[in-house]
Enzyme design. Structure first.
Site: not given
Ligand code: GLU
Length: 414
Positions: A105, A145
């Protein structure tokens, strides 16, 4: 404080799974903690002529099952602890869904709502350059996100490609015109609705006219509202950062989308009463869908929840203390790693399409999404029944088991 999510909150679920799976202590520690944490300074020339230095993070939690994968968050409260917690959640989410990824993240502490497009582009490009040595199509693949979106990903891809050559697969959630996947934008909301469809059958709840309250009307909340109302649910309350609206007869979601598009908020939508975000959580309803910040249901308000089912569309909206209270009160909750995994699942499809240089159509995206979501749901639900455990416990057991197995297979130092 709602919004900031401590790493320990996620660790609790992980520990539960390790205890039950009898994972050895040395492996437990290795898997629990992140592989790498990068903190970077990102200086930006602001429109007022001043220089502002933002702090950004990329935390890579685990890659035993594939390249790191996870979103980038732009939020005033994004700090290392929260990014670390969210990175570990991605490891469990990709494992539960059976996607060939690990978890990571990123985050920048900033308020994107008060920044110009020029400032945001500058911030994004500089941040991308600062982390470019640790990301890549086979290393770590960022995505949108909270506070970021398709435009952010377009800038990231462009900045990364300047250095490494054309690299669409370095990020997902891009605009369709430059290699994004159709269906990615609505994927998280679609996934939430697929899981609700399956769970409501098993829990003996009828979707027709079932009363739903949704906290959040951003990407996840608005698409979830749209799909659920198409499925016959009655959306009785919705909120955003500015406040919420309530109508016991149900809210017309298409009209609300139009209103929010013009007014910038759901507040003021005709025919509805006003409710605060806190009041929305306490409404009597069949399903409560927190689809905004983390930790919004905590020890202080969990005994006021009056929903039959809580569906975690946001990342970690229910704290461990709240989860215990809900459990004692027999309120089921579907964990985020299952409920909101539609986004990362279509991110996976986007990455596959980029690598193969072969775009899919909407029919294929939605069919494959449905298949993966339902398979993961079935895996979780069978264990719920077989072992008489909760959805959250079951999801963590499956995910942790898979990651631990992969770490062992990679080989530990002798
Ligand atoms: N941010 C989204 C999540 O928390 C998507 C992450 C992604 O697609 O890599 O799942």
């Amino acid at each position: 404080m709602p919004g900031s999510l401590p790493f320990e909150a996620v660790t609790q679920d992980f520990n539960y799974a390790c205890d039950r799976l009898k994972v050895r202590d040395e492996i437990r520690e290795l898997v629990r903690t992140p592989d790498r944490e990068l903190r970077v300074e990102v200086p930006v020339r602001m429109d007022n002529g001043g220089l502002k230095v933002f702090i950004g993070y990329r935390v890579q939690h685990n890659s035993a099952r594939g390249p790191y994968k996870g979103g980038i968050r732009y939020h005033p409260e994004a700090d290392l602890g929260e990014v670390r917690a969210l990175a570990s959640l991605m490891t469990w989410k990709t494992a539960l869904m059976g996607l060939p990824f690990g978890g990571s993240k990123g985050g920048i502490q900033c308020d994107p709502t008060v920044m110009s497009q020029r400032e945001l582009q500058e911030l994004t490009r500089r941040f991308t350059r600062a982390i470019s040595s640790i990301i890549g199509p086979d290393r770590d693949i960022p995505a949108p996100d909270m506070g970021t979106g398709a435009q952010t990903m377009a800038w990231m891809m462009s900045a990364y490609s300047e250095e490494h050559g054309y690299s669409p697969a370095v990020v997902t959630g891009k605009p369709v015109e430059i290699g994004g996947s159709v269906g990615r934008e609505e994927a998280t909301g679609r996934g939430v609705s697929i899981i609700i469809g399956a769970a409501s059958k098993d829990l003996g709840m009828s979707l027709q006219n079932s009363e739903v309250a949704i906290q959040g009307f951003g990407n996840v909340g608005s698409w979830t509202a749209k799909f659920l109302s198409q499925m016959g649910c009655k959306i009785i309350a919705i909120s955003d950062v500015k406040g919420g609206i309530y109508n016991s007869r149900g809210i017309d979601i298409n009209a609300l989308l139009k209103h929010a598009g013009e007014a910038g908020t759901v507040v003021g939508f005709p025919g509805c009463d006003r409710v605060s975000n806190e009041e929305l959580l306490a409404l009597k309803c069949d399903m409560l869908v927190p689809a905004a910040l983390g930790s919004v249901i905590d020890g202080s308000n969990a005994d006021r929840i009056h929903a039959k089912l809580v569906v975690e569309a946001a990342n970690h909206p229910v704290t461990p203390a709240a989860y215990e209270i809900l459990k004692q009160r027999n309120i089921q909750s579907i964990p985020d790693l299952l409920a909101n995994a539609g986004g990362v699942t279509v991110s996976y499809f986007e990455w596959v399409q980029n690598i193969q240089r072969f775009p899919w159509d909407m029919g294929r995206v939605n069919l494959e999404l449905q298949e993966i979501m339902l398979k993961a749901y079935q895996n979780v639900y069978s264990r719920v029944i077989l072992e008489k455990i909760t959805f959250r416990e079951s999801a963590f057991l499956i995910a942790v088991e898979r990651v631990v197995r992969a770490v062992e297979l990679e080989g530990l130092p002798q």
